[in-house]
Scaffold this active site. Structure first.
Site, PDB file in Angstrom:
ATOM      1  N   ASP A 205     -16.963  38.385  31.851  1.00  0.00           N
ATOM      2  CA  ASP A 205     -16.051  38.913  32.871  1.00  0.00           C
ATOM      3  C   ASP A 205     -14.975  39.795  32.224  1.00  0.00           C
ATOM      4  O   ASP A 205     -14.420  39.447  31.178  1.00  0.00           O
ATOM      5  CB  ASP A 205     -15.382  37.708  33.553  1.00  0.00           C
ATOM      6  CG  ASP A 205     -14.602  38.078  34.793  1.00  0.00           C
ATOM      7  OD1 ASP A 205     -15.196  38.668  35.706  1.00  0.00           O
ATOM      8  OD2 ASP A 205     -13.392  37.760  34.860  1.00  0.00           O
ATOM      9  N   GLU A 247     -19.123  43.160  31.795  1.00  0.00           N
ATOM     10  CA  GLU A 247     -18.510  43.897  32.896  1.00  0.00           C
ATOM     11  C   GLU A 247     -17.450  44.814  32.295  1.00  0.00           C
ATOM     12  O   GLU A 247     -16.362  44.364  31.929  1.00  0.00           O
ATOM     13  CB  GLU A 247     -17.853  42.935  33.897  1.00  0.00           C
ATOM     14  CG  GLU A 247     -17.283  43.667  35.088  1.00  0.00           C
ATOM     15  CD  GLU A 247     -16.187  42.908  35.838  1.00  0.00           C
ATOM     16  OE1 GLU A 247     -15.937  43.244  36.993  1.00  0.00           O
ATOM     17  OE2 GLU A 247     -15.565  41.999  35.254  1.00  0.00           O
TER      18      GLU A 247
HETATM   19  C1  BGC Z   1     -14.808  39.575  38.726  1.00  0.00           C
HETATM   20  C2  BGC Z   1     -13.975  39.324  39.940  1.00  0.00           C
HETATM   21  C3  BGC Z   1     -12.810  38.437  39.547  1.00  0.00           C
HETATM   22  C4  BGC Z   1     -12.041  39.035  38.367  1.00  0.00           C
HETATM   23  C5  BGC Z   1     -11.077  38.070  37.781  1.00  0.00           C
HETATM   24  C6  BGC Z   1     -13.837  40.312  37.872  1.00  0.00           C
HETATM   25  O1  BGC Z   1     -14.000  41.421  37.294  1.00  0.00           O
HETATM   26  O2  BGC Z   1     -15.969  40.300  38.971  1.00  0.00           O
HETATM   27  O3  BGC Z   1     -14.709  38.790  40.985  1.00  0.00           O
HETATM   28  O4  BGC Z   1     -11.930  38.310  40.616  1.00  0.00           O
HETATM   29  O5  BGC Z   1     -12.913  39.430  37.357  1.00  0.00           O
HETATM   30  O6  BGC Z   1     -11.778  37.082  37.086  1.00  0.00           O
END
Ligand code: BGC
Length: 556
Positions: A205, A247
Protein backbone atom coordinates in the site's frame (compact mmCIF):
# COMPACT_ATOMS: atom_id res chain seq x y z
CA UNK A 1 7.43 -20.68 -27.94
CA UNK A 2 8.33 -22.12 -24.60
CA UNK A 3 5.43 -22.28 -22.17
CA UNK A 4 7.69 -24.31 -19.91
CA UNK A 5 9.66 -21.18 -19.04
CA UNK A 6 6.67 -19.32 -17.67
CA UNK A 7 6.14 -20.88 -14.26
CA UNK A 8 9.02 -19.44 -12.22
CA UNK A 9 8.06 -15.85 -12.88
CA UNK A 10 4.37 -16.65 -12.40
CA UNK A 11 3.45 -13.01 -11.86
CA UNK A 12 4.31 -12.07 -15.44
CA UNK A 13 1.22 -13.80 -16.73
CA UNK A 14 -1.17 -14.19 -13.82
CA UNK A 15 -4.85 -13.29 -13.66
CA UNK A 16 -5.24 -11.44 -10.36
CA UNK A 17 -8.62 -10.94 -8.62
CA UNK A 18 -8.97 -8.44 -5.80
CA UNK A 19 -11.68 -8.83 -3.18
CA UNK A 20 -12.57 -7.74 0.29
CA UNK A 21 -13.57 -10.63 2.56
CA UNK A 22 -16.24 -8.54 4.27
CA UNK A 23 -18.19 -7.88 1.06
CA UNK A 24 -17.79 -11.26 -0.68
CA UNK A 25 -19.95 -13.87 1.07
CA UNK A 26 -21.41 -13.95 4.57
CA UNK A 27 -21.52 -17.54 5.86
CA UNK A 28 -23.08 -16.91 9.29
CA UNK A 29 -25.85 -14.41 8.57
CA UNK A 30 -24.50 -11.43 10.50
CA UNK A 31 -24.51 -9.21 7.39
CA UNK A 32 -20.73 -9.14 7.07
CA UNK A 33 -18.75 -11.34 4.69
CA UNK A 34 -16.25 -13.70 6.25
CA UNK A 35 -13.37 -16.03 5.47
CA UNK A 36 -15.57 -19.12 5.63
CA UNK A 37 -17.82 -17.56 3.02
CA UNK A 38 -14.87 -16.87 0.76
CA UNK A 39 -13.68 -20.46 1.12
CA UNK A 40 -17.06 -21.56 -0.25
CA UNK A 41 -16.38 -19.49 -3.36
CA UNK A 42 -12.84 -20.65 -4.07
CA UNK A 43 -14.05 -23.08 -6.74
CA UNK A 44 -16.05 -20.30 -8.37
CA UNK A 45 -12.89 -18.21 -8.61
CA UNK A 46 -10.78 -21.08 -9.91
CA UNK A 47 -13.56 -21.76 -12.43
CA UNK A 48 -13.41 -18.33 -13.99
CA UNK A 49 -9.68 -18.72 -14.42
CA UNK A 50 -8.27 -16.57 -11.63
CA UNK A 51 -4.72 -17.59 -10.77
CA UNK A 52 -3.97 -15.21 -7.91
CA UNK A 53 -6.25 -13.75 -5.25
CA UNK A 54 -5.42 -10.38 -3.73
CA UNK A 55 -7.13 -10.00 -0.38
CA UNK A 56 -7.77 -6.47 0.87
CA UNK A 57 -6.92 -5.95 4.57
CA UNK A 58 -8.55 -8.43 6.96
CA UNK A 59 -6.57 -7.44 10.06
CA UNK A 60 -8.11 -6.17 13.32
CA UNK A 61 -9.12 -2.58 12.74
CA UNK A 62 -11.41 0.13 14.10
CA UNK A 63 -12.52 0.28 10.45
CA UNK A 64 -12.34 4.00 9.96
CA UNK A 65 -10.68 3.43 6.58
CA UNK A 66 -12.26 0.11 5.63
CA UNK A 67 -9.51 -1.91 7.29
CA UNK A 68 -6.57 0.15 5.96
CA UNK A 69 -6.23 1.35 9.57
CA UNK A 70 -4.70 -1.62 11.32
CA UNK A 71 -4.25 -2.36 15.03
CA UNK A 72 -2.48 -5.73 14.73
CA UNK A 73 -0.52 -6.93 11.70
CA UNK A 74 -0.31 -10.50 12.98
CA UNK A 75 -4.01 -11.28 13.41
CA UNK A 76 -7.39 -11.50 11.72
CA UNK A 77 -10.35 -9.27 12.52
CA UNK A 78 -12.67 -11.51 14.57
CA UNK A 79 -15.65 -10.24 12.56
CA UNK A 80 -14.16 -12.00 9.55
CA UNK A 81 -12.78 -15.19 11.06
CA UNK A 82 -9.68 -16.53 12.71
CA UNK A 83 -6.06 -17.02 11.73
CA UNK A 84 -6.93 -20.70 11.33
CA UNK A 85 -9.64 -19.79 8.82
CA UNK A 86 -7.16 -17.74 6.79
CA UNK A 87 -4.68 -20.61 6.70
CA UNK A 88 -7.49 -22.93 5.55
CA UNK A 89 -8.36 -20.41 2.86
CA UNK A 90 -4.76 -20.21 1.62
CA UNK A 91 -4.51 -23.98 1.67
CA UNK A 92 -7.76 -24.42 -0.28
CA UNK A 93 -6.83 -21.77 -2.84
CA UNK A 94 -3.40 -23.34 -3.33
CA UNK A 95 -5.03 -26.73 -3.88
CA UNK A 96 -7.16 -25.21 -6.67
CA UNK A 97 -4.10 -23.72 -8.36
CA UNK A 98 -4.49 -20.20 -7.03
CA UNK A 99 -1.95 -18.16 -5.15
CA UNK A 100 -2.91 -15.64 -2.50
CA UNK A 101 -1.37 -12.23 -1.96
CA UNK A 102 -2.46 -9.86 0.79
CA UNK A 103 -2.35 -6.15 1.46
CA UNK A 104 0.75 -5.01 3.32
CA UNK A 105 -0.23 -1.65 4.80
CA UNK A 106 2.85 -0.45 6.64
CA UNK A 107 3.00 3.20 5.68
CA UNK A 108 0.85 3.80 8.75
CA UNK A 109 -1.08 2.13 11.54
CA UNK A 110 -4.36 2.98 13.17
CA UNK A 111 -3.99 5.53 15.98
CA UNK A 112 -5.44 2.72 18.14
CA UNK A 113 -2.46 0.46 17.44
CA UNK A 114 -0.58 -0.33 20.69
CA UNK A 115 2.61 1.03 19.10
CA UNK A 116 1.06 4.44 18.54
CA UNK A 117 -0.60 4.47 21.93
CA UNK A 118 2.81 3.80 23.44
CA UNK A 119 4.51 6.31 21.12
CA UNK A 120 2.23 9.21 22.02
CA UNK A 121 2.47 8.49 25.75
CA UNK A 122 5.77 10.36 26.21
CA UNK A 123 8.87 11.53 24.38
CA UNK A 124 10.83 8.74 26.03
CA UNK A 125 8.50 5.88 25.09
CA UNK A 126 10.33 2.93 23.50
CA UNK A 127 7.99 3.34 20.53
CA UNK A 128 8.38 7.12 20.29
CA UNK A 129 10.54 7.00 17.18
CA UNK A 130 8.44 4.37 15.49
CA UNK A 131 6.41 7.32 14.23
CA UNK A 132 7.51 10.66 12.79
CA UNK A 133 7.39 13.48 15.37
CA UNK A 134 8.45 17.10 14.90
CA UNK A 135 8.43 20.12 17.20
CA UNK A 136 6.98 22.15 14.36
CA UNK A 137 5.60 20.97 11.03
CA UNK A 138 7.88 21.90 8.11
CA UNK A 139 7.03 25.30 6.62
CA UNK A 140 6.66 23.65 3.23
CA UNK A 141 5.15 20.20 3.58
CA UNK A 142 6.57 17.55 1.26
CA UNK A 143 3.20 16.30 0.09
CA UNK A 144 -0.43 17.28 -0.22
CA UNK A 145 -3.08 15.61 1.87
CA UNK A 146 -4.45 12.52 0.14
CA UNK A 147 -7.99 13.05 1.43
CA UNK A 148 -8.64 16.81 1.09
CA UNK A 149 -12.28 16.41 2.17
CA UNK A 150 -11.19 15.31 5.63
CA UNK A 151 -7.72 16.74 6.30
CA UNK A 152 -6.04 20.06 5.70
CA UNK A 153 -2.51 19.07 6.67
CA UNK A 154 -0.30 15.99 6.77
CA UNK A 155 0.79 17.03 10.28
CA UNK A 156 -1.36 16.95 13.41
CA UNK A 157 -0.46 18.27 16.85
CA UNK A 158 -0.75 15.81 19.69
CA UNK A 159 -1.59 17.68 22.87
CA UNK A 160 0.03 15.24 25.26
CA UNK A 161 3.62 16.08 24.28
CA UNK A 162 2.99 19.19 22.20
CA UNK A 163 4.68 17.65 19.14
CA UNK A 164 3.31 17.05 15.66
CA UNK A 165 3.05 13.67 13.95
CA UNK A 166 3.09 12.87 10.24
CA UNK A 167 0.12 11.26 8.51
CA UNK A 168 -0.13 11.28 4.74
CA UNK A 169 -3.63 9.86 4.96
CA UNK A 170 -6.21 10.47 7.72
CA UNK A 171 -5.02 11.90 11.03
CA UNK A 172 -6.14 8.63 12.64
CA UNK A 173 -3.51 6.88 10.47
CA UNK A 174 -0.11 8.04 11.81
CA UNK A 175 2.80 7.23 9.49
CA UNK A 176 5.32 4.69 10.69
CA UNK A 177 8.91 5.91 10.66
CA UNK A 178 10.54 3.60 8.17
CA UNK A 179 13.91 5.24 8.82
CA UNK A 180 13.95 3.58 12.24
CA UNK A 181 15.80 0.23 12.14
CA UNK A 182 13.33 -1.36 14.58
CA UNK A 183 10.42 -0.47 12.28
CA UNK A 184 12.24 -1.96 9.28
CA UNK A 185 12.87 -5.13 11.22
CA UNK A 186 9.24 -5.28 12.24
CA UNK A 187 8.05 -4.88 8.64
CA UNK A 188 10.27 -7.79 7.62
CA UNK A 189 8.91 -9.80 10.53
CA UNK A 190 5.33 -9.13 9.39
CA UNK A 191 6.16 -10.15 5.83
CA UNK A 192 7.98 -13.25 7.08
CA UNK A 193 5.03 -14.21 9.27
CA UNK A 194 2.53 -14.25 6.40
CA UNK A 195 4.95 -15.91 4.00
CA UNK A 196 5.31 -18.68 6.55
CA UNK A 197 1.53 -19.10 6.50
CA UNK A 198 1.58 -19.61 2.75
CA UNK A 199 0.92 -16.31 1.00
CA UNK A 200 2.82 -15.68 -2.24
CA UNK A 201 3.46 -12.02 -1.56
CA UNK A 202 1.95 -8.64 -0.95
CA UNK A 203 0.20 -5.74 -2.56
CA UNK A 204 2.18 -2.96 -0.93
CA UNK A 205 0.00 0.00 0.00
CA UNK A 206 1.01 3.59 -0.68
CA UNK A 207 4.68 2.91 -1.49
CA UNK A 208 5.89 6.46 -2.27
CA UNK A 209 4.55 7.63 1.10
CA UNK A 210 6.01 4.63 2.86
CA UNK A 211 9.53 5.59 1.87
CA UNK A 212 9.02 9.30 2.51
CA UNK A 213 9.45 10.35 6.10
CA UNK A 214 8.46 13.96 6.35
CA UNK A 215 11.18 15.84 4.58
CA UNK A 216 12.93 17.46 7.51
CA UNK A 217 16.51 17.59 6.29
CA UNK A 218 19.40 16.41 8.36
CA UNK A 219 17.77 14.06 10.79
CA UNK A 220 16.84 11.05 8.71
CA UNK A 221 19.40 8.61 7.43
CA UNK A 222 17.39 6.69 4.91
CA UNK A 223 18.02 5.52 1.41
CA UNK A 224 14.35 5.13 0.50
CA UNK A 225 14.89 2.66 -2.31
CA UNK A 226 17.39 0.82 -0.10
CA UNK A 227 14.50 -0.13 2.15
CA UNK A 228 12.61 -1.67 -0.78
CA UNK A 229 15.71 -3.53 -1.96
CA UNK A 230 16.23 -4.92 1.54
CA UNK A 231 12.61 -6.00 1.83
CA UNK A 232 12.70 -7.67 -1.55
CA UNK A 233 15.95 -9.49 -0.76
CA UNK A 234 14.52 -10.66 2.55
CA UNK A 235 11.36 -11.96 0.86
CA UNK A 236 13.34 -13.80 -1.78
CA UNK A 237 15.45 -15.48 0.89
CA UNK A 238 12.34 -16.63 2.72
CA UNK A 239 10.37 -17.60 -0.36
CA UNK A 240 11.96 -17.49 -3.78
CA UNK A 241 8.72 -17.10 -5.74
CA UNK A 242 7.24 -14.35 -3.58
CA UNK A 243 6.17 -11.11 -5.16
CA UNK A 244 5.74 -7.45 -4.24
CA UNK A 245 3.02 -5.58 -6.15
CA UNK A 246 3.33 -1.88 -5.53
CA UNK A 247 0.75 0.86 -5.44
CA UNK A 248 2.79 3.72 -6.89
CA UNK A 249 0.69 6.32 -8.67
CA UNK A 250 3.43 8.28 -10.43
CA UNK A 251 4.31 9.26 -14.02
CA UNK A 252 6.26 6.68 -16.08
CA UNK A 253 9.87 7.66 -15.24
CA UNK A 254 9.62 7.99 -11.45
CA UNK A 255 7.32 4.97 -11.48
CA UNK A 256 9.92 2.86 -13.29
CA UNK A 257 12.40 3.59 -10.47
CA UNK A 258 10.34 1.37 -8.15
CA UNK A 259 11.26 -1.73 -10.17
CA UNK A 260 14.83 -1.07 -9.02
CA UNK A 261 18.00 -1.48 -11.07
CA UNK A 262 18.35 -3.05 -14.52
CA UNK A 263 17.79 -6.51 -13.11
CA UNK A 264 14.77 -5.38 -11.09
CA UNK A 265 15.67 -5.68 -7.42
CA UNK A 266 12.74 -3.83 -5.81
CA UNK A 267 9.05 -4.36 -6.62
CA UNK A 268 8.38 -6.94 -9.33
CA UNK A 269 4.92 -5.62 -10.16
CA UNK A 270 3.69 -2.05 -10.39
CA UNK A 271 0.20 -0.88 -11.20
CA UNK A 272 0.25 0.92 -14.53
CA UNK A 273 -1.50 4.10 -13.39
CA UNK A 274 -0.34 6.25 -16.34
CA UNK A 275 -1.68 3.82 -18.95
CA UNK A 276 -4.93 3.34 -17.03
CA UNK A 277 -5.56 7.07 -16.86
CA UNK A 278 -4.71 7.56 -20.52
CA UNK A 279 -7.10 4.73 -21.39
CA UNK A 280 -10.01 6.66 -19.88
CA UNK A 281 -9.05 9.77 -21.81
CA UNK A 282 -8.92 7.67 -24.99
CA UNK A 283 -12.31 6.14 -24.18
CA UNK A 284 -13.84 9.54 -23.48
CA UNK A 285 -12.54 10.89 -26.81
CA UNK A 286 -13.22 7.69 -28.72
CA UNK A 287 -9.69 8.19 -29.98
CA UNK A 288 -6.97 5.60 -29.36
CA UNK A 289 -4.06 8.02 -29.61
CA UNK A 290 -3.73 9.04 -25.93
CA UNK A 291 -3.52 5.35 -25.05
CA UNK A 292 -1.00 4.62 -27.80
CA UNK A 293 1.12 7.53 -26.59
CA UNK A 294 0.99 6.32 -22.99
CA UNK A 295 2.07 2.83 -24.06
CA UNK A 296 4.95 4.30 -26.01
CA UNK A 297 5.95 6.50 -23.07
CA UNK A 298 6.37 3.45 -20.83
CA UNK A 299 10.09 2.88 -20.29
CA UNK A 300 11.45 -0.63 -20.83
CA UNK A 301 11.23 -2.70 -17.66
CA UNK A 302 13.58 -5.30 -16.17
CA UNK A 303 13.02 -8.83 -17.50
CA UNK A 304 11.66 -10.26 -14.23
CA UNK A 305 9.23 -7.37 -13.70
CA UNK A 306 5.76 -6.64 -14.95
CA UNK A 307 3.05 -3.99 -15.14
CA UNK A 308 -0.19 -4.73 -13.36
CA UNK A 309 -3.00 -3.54 -15.61
CA UNK A 310 -6.45 -2.64 -14.33
CA UNK A 311 -9.68 -1.01 -15.34
CA UNK A 312 -11.00 -0.23 -11.87
CA UNK A 313 -9.88 -0.81 -8.32
CA UNK A 314 -11.35 -0.32 -4.85
CA UNK A 315 -10.47 3.38 -4.70
CA UNK A 316 -11.76 6.31 -6.72
CA UNK A 317 -10.83 6.18 -10.40
CA UNK A 318 -7.97 8.61 -10.03
CA UNK A 319 -7.28 10.90 -13.00
CA UNK A 320 -4.62 12.98 -11.30
CA UNK A 321 -2.01 12.46 -14.02
CA UNK A 322 -4.22 14.05 -16.68
CA UNK A 323 -4.24 17.81 -17.25
CA UNK A 324 -7.20 19.75 -15.83
CA UNK A 325 -8.83 19.95 -19.26
CA UNK A 326 -8.29 16.26 -19.98
CA UNK A 327 -9.69 15.28 -16.59
CA UNK A 328 -12.72 17.45 -17.28
CA UNK A 329 -13.26 15.60 -20.58
CA UNK A 330 -13.34 12.30 -18.70
CA UNK A 331 -15.63 13.75 -16.04
CA UNK A 332 -17.98 15.06 -18.75
CA UNK A 333 -18.08 11.68 -20.46
CA UNK A 334 -18.21 9.32 -17.50
CA UNK A 335 -19.18 11.20 -14.34
CA UNK A 336 -20.74 14.59 -15.06
CA UNK A 337 -22.61 14.91 -11.76
CA UNK A 338 -20.69 16.34 -8.81
CA UNK A 339 -21.88 13.39 -6.69
CA UNK A 340 -19.99 11.01 -9.00
CA UNK A 341 -16.70 12.87 -8.53
CA UNK A 342 -14.29 12.82 -5.65
CA UNK A 343 -11.45 15.01 -4.38
CA UNK A 344 -11.50 16.94 -7.65
CA UNK A 345 -9.37 14.19 -9.18
CA UNK A 346 -11.45 11.07 -9.58
CA UNK A 347 -14.71 9.24 -10.11
CA UNK A 348 -16.37 7.01 -7.54
CA UNK A 349 -17.88 4.73 -10.17
CA UNK A 350 -17.50 1.29 -11.66
CA UNK A 351 -17.07 0.87 -15.42
CA UNK A 352 -20.48 -0.49 -16.56
CA UNK A 353 -22.57 2.51 -15.41
CA UNK A 354 -19.90 4.85 -16.80
CA UNK A 355 -20.47 3.19 -20.17
CA UNK A 356 -24.23 3.20 -19.69
CA UNK A 357 -24.25 -0.59 -19.66
CA UNK A 358 -23.11 -0.86 -23.29
CA UNK A 359 -22.09 -4.54 -23.47
CA UNK A 360 -20.06 -4.22 -26.65
CA UNK A 361 -18.09 -1.28 -25.29
CA UNK A 362 -17.52 -2.97 -21.91
CA UNK A 363 -16.19 -6.08 -23.62
CA UNK A 364 -13.87 -3.99 -25.75
CA UNK A 365 -12.47 -2.38 -22.58
CA UNK A 366 -11.95 -5.73 -20.87
CA UNK A 367 -10.42 -7.12 -24.06
CA UNK A 368 -7.94 -4.23 -23.76
CA UNK A 369 -7.30 -5.11 -20.12
CA UNK A 370 -6.45 -8.69 -21.03
CA UNK A 371 -4.28 -7.85 -24.01
CA UNK A 372 -2.32 -4.73 -23.02
CA UNK A 373 1.23 -5.43 -21.86
CA UNK A 374 1.06 -6.57 -18.24
CA UNK A 375 -0.73 -8.82 -15.80
CA UNK A 376 -4.47 -8.11 -15.55
CA UNK A 377 -6.01 -7.35 -12.17
CA UNK A 378 -9.78 -7.62 -11.76
CA UNK A 379 -11.81 -6.09 -8.94
CA UNK A 380 -14.56 -8.38 -7.64
CA UNK A 381 -17.83 -8.07 -9.52
CA UNK A 382 -16.18 -6.85 -12.72
CA UNK A 383 -16.72 -10.30 -14.21
CA UNK A 384 -20.49 -9.76 -14.10
CA UNK A 385 -20.55 -6.01 -14.74
CA UNK A 386 -21.55 -4.79 -11.29
CA UNK A 387 -22.25 -1.10 -10.84
CA UNK A 388 -21.55 1.21 -7.92
CA UNK A 389 -23.99 2.40 -5.27
CA UNK A 390 -23.66 6.18 -5.12
CA UNK A 391 -25.70 6.23 -1.91
CA UNK A 392 -22.65 4.84 -0.12
CA UNK A 393 -20.32 7.56 1.00
CA UNK A 394 -17.08 8.49 -0.76
CA UNK A 395 -14.81 5.81 -2.16
CA UNK A 396 -16.91 3.06 -0.61
CA UNK A 397 -19.53 3.41 -3.38
CA UNK A 398 -17.68 0.75 -5.40
CA UNK A 399 -17.32 -1.63 -2.44
CA UNK A 400 -20.94 -2.88 -2.17
CA UNK A 401 -21.53 -6.62 -1.61
CA UNK A 402 -20.90 -9.18 -4.34
CA UNK A 403 -24.05 -10.00 -6.29
CA UNK A 404 -24.53 -13.76 -6.40
CA UNK A 405 -28.29 -14.09 -6.95
CA UNK A 406 -31.36 -11.96 -7.69
CA UNK A 407 -32.56 -12.11 -4.08
CA UNK A 408 -32.98 -8.91 -2.02
CA UNK A 409 -29.62 -9.55 -0.33
CA UNK A 410 -28.05 -10.77 -3.59
CA UNK A 411 -27.27 -14.17 -2.07
CA UNK A 412 -24.49 -12.38 -0.20
CA UNK A 413 -26.04 -12.88 3.22
CA UNK A 414 -29.01 -14.41 5.05
CA UNK A 415 -29.32 -11.26 7.14
CA UNK A 416 -32.15 -8.81 6.41
CA UNK A 417 -31.15 -6.21 3.77
CA UNK A 418 -30.94 -3.46 6.40
CA UNK A 419 -28.23 -5.42 8.23
CA UNK A 420 -25.83 -5.81 5.29
CA UNK A 421 -22.30 -4.49 5.70
CA UNK A 422 -23.12 -2.06 2.89
CA UNK A 423 -26.32 -1.53 0.90
CA UNK A 424 -26.65 -3.03 -2.56
CA UNK A 425 -27.33 -0.85 -5.58
CA UNK A 426 -30.84 -0.86 -7.04
CA UNK A 427 -32.08 -0.66 -10.61
CA UNK A 428 -30.19 -1.54 -13.78
CA UNK A 429 -27.06 -2.65 -11.97
CA UNK A 430 -28.69 -4.07 -8.85
CA UNK A 431 -28.81 -7.80 -8.09
CA UNK A 432 -32.13 -8.32 -9.89
CA UNK A 433 -30.48 -7.41 -13.17
CA UNK A 434 -26.83 -8.32 -12.55
CA UNK A 435 -25.89 -11.50 -10.70
CA UNK A 436 -23.70 -14.57 -11.03
CA UNK A 437 -26.50 -17.16 -11.04
CA UNK A 438 -28.24 -15.71 -14.06
CA UNK A 439 -25.04 -15.03 -16.00
CA UNK A 440 -23.55 -18.47 -15.57
CA UNK A 441 -26.63 -19.95 -17.28
CA UNK A 442 -26.31 -17.62 -20.24
CA UNK A 443 -23.50 -18.30 -22.71
CA UNK A 444 -23.83 -14.73 -24.05
CA UNK A 445 -23.44 -13.10 -20.65
CA UNK A 446 -20.49 -10.91 -19.69
CA UNK A 447 -19.37 -13.55 -17.22
CA UNK A 448 -19.36 -16.35 -19.82
CA UNK A 449 -17.52 -14.06 -22.21
CA UNK A 450 -15.01 -13.15 -19.48
CA UNK A 451 -14.35 -16.83 -18.73
CA UNK A 452 -13.57 -17.47 -22.39
CA UNK A 453 -11.30 -14.44 -22.64
CA UNK A 454 -9.44 -15.36 -19.45
CA UNK A 455 -8.94 -18.86 -20.74
CA UNK A 456 -7.56 -17.48 -23.99
CA UNK A 457 -5.37 -15.02 -22.16
CA UNK A 458 -3.87 -17.83 -20.11
CA UNK A 459 -3.18 -19.75 -23.32
CA UNK A 460 -1.47 -16.73 -24.87
CA UNK A 461 1.75 -16.14 -22.93
CA UNK A 462 3.04 -13.75 -25.60
CA UNK A 463 0.78 -11.09 -24.08
CA UNK A 464 2.35 -11.27 -20.64
CA UNK A 465 5.88 -12.10 -21.67
CA UNK A 466 6.28 -10.39 -24.98
CA UNK A 467 7.66 -7.06 -26.00
CA UNK A 468 4.80 -4.86 -27.12
CA UNK A 469 4.90 -2.51 -30.10
CA UNK A 470 2.17 -0.08 -31.05
CA UNK A 471 1.37 -0.53 -34.76
CA UNK A 472 0.40 2.29 -37.03
CA UNK A 473 -3.21 2.26 -38.21
CA UNK A 474 -5.26 4.30 -40.66
CA UNK A 475 -7.98 5.06 -38.09
CA UNK A 476 -7.36 7.33 -35.06
CA UNK A 477 -10.04 5.41 -33.13
CA UNK A 478 -8.20 2.10 -33.51
CA UNK A 479 -5.37 0.85 -31.32
CA UNK A 480 -3.34 -2.02 -32.72
CA UNK A 481 -0.41 -3.56 -30.90
CA UNK A 482 1.79 -6.57 -31.39
CA UNK A 483 3.45 -8.62 -28.65
CA UNK A 484 6.49 -10.65 -29.66
CA UNK A 485 7.90 -13.35 -27.50
CA UNK A 486 10.46 -15.92 -28.58
CA UNK A 487 9.22 -17.02 -32.01
CA UNK A 488 5.56 -16.13 -31.41
CA UNK A 489 3.62 -12.92 -32.06
CA UNK A 490 0.13 -11.85 -31.15
CA UNK A 491 -1.65 -8.84 -32.58
CA UNK A 492 -4.55 -7.14 -30.77
CA UNK A 493 -6.82 -4.57 -32.39
CA UNK A 494 -9.37 -2.39 -30.59
CA UNK A 495 -11.82 0.10 -32.04
CA UNK A 496 -12.48 2.74 -29.38
CA UNK A 497 -14.92 4.46 -31.69
CA UNK A 498 -18.69 4.03 -31.82
CA UNK A 499 -18.72 3.76 -35.62
CA UNK A 500 -17.87 0.62 -37.60
CA UNK A 501 -14.72 1.07 -39.68
CA UNK A 502 -12.36 -0.52 -42.12
CA UNK A 503 -8.85 -0.12 -40.80
CA UNK A 504 -5.53 -0.64 -42.45
CA UNK A 505 -2.80 -1.82 -40.08
CA UNK A 506 0.94 -2.00 -40.67
CA UNK A 507 1.72 -5.38 -39.25
CA UNK A 508 5.41 -5.59 -39.95
CA UNK A 509 5.45 -9.38 -39.98
CA UNK A 510 6.26 -12.13 -42.48
CA UNK A 511 4.08 -11.27 -45.53
CA UNK A 512 3.17 -14.92 -46.00
CA UNK A 513 1.77 -15.36 -42.49
CA UNK A 514 -1.78 -16.09 -41.60
CA UNK A 515 -3.58 -14.44 -38.71
CA UNK A 516 -5.46 -16.91 -36.53
CA UNK A 517 -8.38 -15.38 -34.67
CA UNK A 518 -8.08 -16.09 -30.94
CA UNK A 519 -11.46 -14.78 -29.83
CA UNK A 520 -14.89 -15.50 -31.21
CA UNK A 521 -15.27 -13.03 -34.05
CA UNK A 522 -16.62 -15.73 -36.34
CA UNK A 523 -13.80 -15.53 -38.90
CA UNK A 524 -11.12 -18.08 -38.09
CA UNK A 525 -8.21 -16.83 -40.18
CA UNK A 526 -7.17 -13.71 -42.05
CA UNK A 527 -4.60 -13.58 -44.83
CA UNK A 528 -1.96 -10.90 -44.61
CA UNK A 529 -1.57 -8.77 -47.72
CA UNK A 530 2.08 -7.86 -48.02
CA UNK A 531 2.80 -6.92 -44.47
CA UNK A 532 -0.49 -5.11 -43.99
CA UNK A 533 -3.86 -6.10 -42.69
CA UNK A 534 -7.15 -4.65 -43.78
CA UNK A 535 -9.79 -5.32 -41.21
CA UNK A 536 -13.44 -4.55 -40.84
CA UNK A 537 -14.42 -3.72 -37.28
CA UNK A 538 -17.81 -3.14 -35.69
CA UNK A 539 -18.36 -0.21 -33.32
CA UNK A 540 -16.19 -0.97 -30.29
CA UNK A 541 -14.92 -4.06 -32.13
CA UNK A 542 -11.87 -5.99 -30.95
CA UNK A 543 -9.76 -8.88 -32.26
CA UNK A 544 -6.78 -10.89 -31.06
CA UNK A 545 -4.71 -12.76 -33.67
CA UNK A 546 -1.79 -15.10 -33.42
CA UNK A 547 0.60 -14.57 -36.31
CA UNK A 548 1.16 -17.97 -37.80
CA UNK A 549 4.19 -18.18 -40.06
CA UNK A 550 3.80 -20.23 -43.27
CA UNK A 551 5.35 -23.32 -41.71
CA UNK A 552 3.91 -22.80 -38.21
CA UNK A 553 2.06 -25.39 -36.18
CA UNK A 554 -1.52 -24.42 -35.40
CA UNK A 555 -2.94 -24.41 -31.90
CA UNK A 556 -6.62 -24.92 -30.94
C1 BGC B 1 -5.52 2.35 -0.46
C2 BGC B 1 -6.70 3.08 0.10
C3 BGC B 1 -6.40 3.45 1.54
C4 BGC B 1 -5.08 4.21 1.64
C5 BGC B 1 -4.62 4.35 3.05
C6 BGC B 1 -4.48 3.41 -0.38
O1 BGC B 1 -3.72 3.82 -1.30
O2 BGC B 1 -5.71 1.87 -1.75
O3 BGC B 1 -7.88 2.36 -0.02
O4 BGC B 1 -7.41 4.27 2.04
O5 BGC B 1 -4.08 3.57 0.93
O6 BGC B 1 -4.18 3.10 3.51
Amino acid sequence: MSTARTSDLWWKNAVVYCLDVETYLDSDGDGCGDVEGLIERIDYLAGIGVSCLWLMPFYPSPNRDDGYDITDFYAVDPRLGSLGDVVTLIRTATDRGMRVIIDLVVNHTSDQHPWFKSSRRSKTSPHRNWYVWRDEPPAEPTADVVFPDAEDSIWTKDDKTGQWYLHHFYSHQPDLNIAHPAVREEVAKIAGFWLELGVSGFRVDAVPYLIETGGVPGDVDLDPHGFLKDLRAFMSRRRGDSVLLGEVNLPPRPLRAFFGDDQGDELQLLFGFPVMQAMYLALARRDARPLAEALEANPPIPPDCQWATFVRNHDELTLDQLSDDERQEVFDAFGPEPGMQLYGRGLRRRLPPMLDGDQQRMRMVYSLLFSLPGTPVLFYGEEIGMGENLDIEGRMSVRSPMQWTDEPTAGFSQAPPSKLRRPLPEGRFGPLAVNVTQQRRDTDSLMSWMERVIRRRRETPELGWGEATVLSTSEPAVLAHRSDWEDGSVVAVHNLGDEPCIVDIELACDPHSTLVDLLDSGVATHPVAGDRLELQLERYGYRWFRVQPPSGRSAP
